[in-house]
Design an enzyme around this catalytic site. Structure first.
Site, mmCIF file in Angstrom:
data_model
loop_
_atom_site.group_PDB
_atom_site.id
_atom_site.type_symbol
_atom_site.label_atom_id
_atom_site.label_comp_id
_atom_site.label_asym_id
_atom_site.label_seq_id
_atom_site.Cartn_x
_atom_site.Cartn_y
_atom_site.Cartn_z
ATOM 1 N N ARG A 67 14.734 58.839 -19.942
ATOM 2 C CA ARG A 67 13.862 58.281 -20.983
ATOM 3 C C ARG A 67 14.463 56.990 -21.541
ATOM 4 O O ARG A 67 13.761 56.098 -21.983
ATOM 5 C CB ARG A 67 13.612 59.311 -22.094
ATOM 6 C CG ARG A 67 12.809 58.734 -23.262
ATOM 7 C CD ARG A 67 12.054 59.774 -24.111
ATOM 8 N NE ARG A 67 12.683 61.064 -24.230
ATOM 9 C CZ ARG A 67 13.707 61.351 -25.041
ATOM 10 N NH1 ARG A 67 14.217 60.412 -25.815
ATOM 11 N NH2 ARG A 67 14.213 62.570 -25.069
ATOM 12 N N TYR A 112 -10.179 44.593 -25.723
ATOM 13 C CA TYR A 112 -10.311 45.738 -24.828
ATOM 14 C C TYR A 112 -10.739 46.959 -25.670
ATOM 15 O O TYR A 112 -10.170 47.212 -26.732
ATOM 16 C CB TYR A 112 -8.962 45.985 -24.150
ATOM 17 C CG TYR A 112 -8.936 47.222 -23.303
ATOM 18 C CD1 TYR A 112 -9.634 47.268 -22.102
ATOM 19 C CD2 TYR A 112 -8.239 48.357 -23.693
ATOM 20 C CE1 TYR A 112 -9.629 48.403 -21.315
ATOM 21 C CE2 TYR A 112 -8.227 49.502 -22.913
ATOM 22 C CZ TYR A 112 -8.922 49.515 -21.723
ATOM 23 O OH TYR A 112 -8.920 50.642 -20.967
ATOM 24 N N ASP A 156 -1.930 39.824 -25.326
ATOM 25 C CA ASP A 156 -2.231 40.687 -24.183
ATOM 26 C C ASP A 156 -2.501 39.763 -22.999
ATOM 27 O O ASP A 156 -3.519 39.073 -22.950
ATOM 28 C CB ASP A 156 -3.459 41.553 -24.513
ATOM 29 C CG ASP A 156 -3.785 42.560 -23.409
ATOM 30 O OD1 ASP A 156 -3.474 42.275 -22.227
ATOM 31 O OD2 ASP A 156 -4.374 43.615 -23.714
ATOM 32 N N LYS A 195 -3.331 46.895 -13.949
ATOM 33 C CA LYS A 195 -4.293 45.926 -13.436
ATOM 34 C C LYS A 195 -3.648 45.009 -12.390
ATOM 35 O O LYS A 195 -3.265 45.473 -11.344
ATOM 36 C CB LYS A 195 -4.903 45.166 -14.613
ATOM 37 C CG LYS A 195 -5.295 46.065 -15.802
ATOM 38 C CD LYS A 195 -6.434 47.018 -15.492
ATOM 39 C CE LYS A 195 -6.642 48.103 -16.542
ATOM 40 N NZ LYS A 195 -6.891 47.634 -17.899
HETATM 41 C C1 LIG Z 1 -6.749 48.180 -19.196
HETATM 42 C C2 LIG Z 1 -6.368 47.346 -20.346
HETATM 43 C C3 LIG Z 1 -5.551 47.840 -21.372
HETATM 44 C C4 LIG Z 1 -5.088 49.293 -21.403
HETATM 45 O O1 LIG Z 1 -4.224 49.600 -20.335
HETATM 46 P P1 LIG Z 1 -4.136 51.041 -19.611
HETATM 47 O O2 LIG Z 1 -3.126 50.786 -18.541
HETATM 48 O O3 LIG Z 1 -5.500 51.348 -19.080
HETATM 49 O O4 LIG Z 1 -3.691 52.017 -20.618
HETATM 50 C C5 LIG Z 1 -5.176 46.979 -22.378
HETATM 51 N N1 LIG Z 1 -5.597 45.691 -22.389
HETATM 52 C C6 LIG Z 1 -6.391 45.191 -21.423
HETATM 53 C C7 LIG Z 1 -6.813 43.759 -21.490
HETATM 54 C C8 LIG Z 1 -6.799 45.987 -20.372
HETATM 55 O O5 LIG Z 1 -7.589 45.477 -19.425
#
Ligand SMILES: *Cc1c(COP(=O)(O)O)cnc(C)c1O
Length: 377
Positions: A46, A98, A170, A195
């Site tokens: 962890r 998001y 982000d 992603k």
């Molecule tokens: C998918 C996404 C998230 C969340 O991520 P997860 O891996 O699905 O928990 C946050 N911000 C953006 C812009 C995203 O596309």
């Protein structure tokens, strides 16, 4: 070293002396101590794990930060990040976030005593008017999801510095391959590694990256305490995915530009939101702060019937949530990613029943256009 090379060689593979090209998966929960008061540098997975540490060094290097922390999902990263704040703190956030982030802020952070103002972070005057003594951070997505609005990261960071606020960006949509928020003044970059970074729709992951010693220390403490860490195997998948980040991003963008341009010629397509189109209002700004436009496109079609028809008729393109992978996916934000956003707010943001979002993959672009053409007409 160019970022294309960094994707492959950006972290020293120091965990073995066998000559293995691929970093080993250290599938170990715990690590034996050589003696009392001694540690190999690894105590418990962890806190540290060699495979995950390799990935973290790689991502820190790509984002030009001093530390990157790998989480089990993007939402786990954002949830941990929010623990930096306490009861009474105020955060200014992009209005077009998001859906999962909005849900976290509104249902969990608010319960914990945080307050939020959502606005177009592209508008500095609006941001300024909302700053008060409780304000601690500005939370930005750029470009936004799904409306593709762009925020000037350097300008927001400058304003934030004047008021002692943390800037969080982000960077999921453009990745460090196209955009480096820390070099533009941001303090923390976050990712859904699910992603583009992983890139193959086969694993979930999240990252927080910073170039500040104090924030790194606080975030590491929260990480080991709350425990949403990325597993050794998933860390390895991310390392493997990132090796091809540059070539994937290039091909996805090339396809996206062709598809977006073609979409503008389609009678049933009323609006095309793609930051790489010279007609996009933030096209010039995008060029000043990023080296690419990415491969996310939203479209507004003429009627709800057309939107549903497209979703039912596409064959090659898959009707699925998520984005950034090699497979081209289409989503219906109203019913999927943004279903939990209250309806009035959703409509105000332009997320109506005619809106579709495409994440363009690396397939042959003519095959993709022919699939879309068959579905639309
Ligand atoms: C998918 C996404 C998230 C969340 O991520 P997860 O891996 O699905 O928990 C946050 N911000 C953006 C812009 C995203 O596309």
């Amino acid at each position: 070293m160019d970022i294309t090379t960094k994707c492959i060689h950006g972290a020293e593979n120091k965990t073995h002396n066998t000559g293995a090209i691929s970093v080993p998966i250290y599938q170990s929960a715990t690590f034996a101590h050589p003696g009392v008061g001694q540690s190999t540098g690894y105590d418990y997975s962890r806190l540290q794990n060699p495979t995950r540490e390799h990935l973290e060094k790689l991502v820190a290097n790509l984002e030009q930060g001093i530390d990157a922390i790998a989480f089990s999902t993007g939402m786990a990263a954002i949830t941990t990040l929010m623990e930096l704040f306490t009861n009474g703190d105020h955060i200014i956030a992009s209005g077009d976030l998001y859906g999962g982030t909005v849900r976290l802020f509104q249902h969990i952070c608010v319960k914990n005593g945080l307050t939020f103002d959502y606005l177009d972070t592209g508008n500095l005057k609006d941001i300024k008017s909302k700053i008060r003594k409780e304000t601690k951070a500005i939370y930005v997505e750029t470009p936004t999801n799904p409306m593709m609005q762009v925020t000037d990261i350097a300008a927001v960071s400058k304003l934030a510095k004047e008021h002692g606020l943390i800037v969080i960006v982000d960077n999921t949509f453009l990745t460090p391959y196209y955009q480096l928020p820390l070099t533009l003044g941001a303090d923390i970059v976050l990712h859904s590694g699910t992603k583009y970074l992983s890139g193959h729709n086969d694993t979930l992951a999240g990252f927080l990256v910073t170039n500040r010693e104090d924030l790194s220390e606080k975030l590491r403490f929260l990480y080991k305490t709350t425990g949403a860490c990325l597993s050794p195997f998933d860390s390895w998948l991310l390392i493997r995915g990132i090796k091809t980040l540059a070539v994937r991003m290039d091909r996805q963008q090339e396809n996206a530009i062709k598809i977006a341009t073609w979409l503008t010629t389609q009678e049933k397509v009323k609006k095309v939101f793609y930051i790489g189109l010279p007609t996009h209002k933030d096209y010039e700004l995008s060029k000043t702060q990023a080296t690419g436009f990415g491969s996310m496109i939203s479209i507004e079609v003429d009627t709800k019937e057309t939107a549903v028809k497209v979703l039912e008729r596409i064959q090659l393109i898959l009707f699925a949530e998520s984005l950034g992978g090699v497979e081209t996916l289409i989503t219906y934000p109203m019913l999927q990613t943004h279903a939990d956003v209250p309806i009035e707010e959703r409509l105000e943001r332009g997320i109506n029943d005619c809106l579709l979002r495409l994440s363009v993959g690396i397939e042959n672009v003519d095959d993709l256009i022919s699939d879309l053409s068959g579905a639309l007409n």
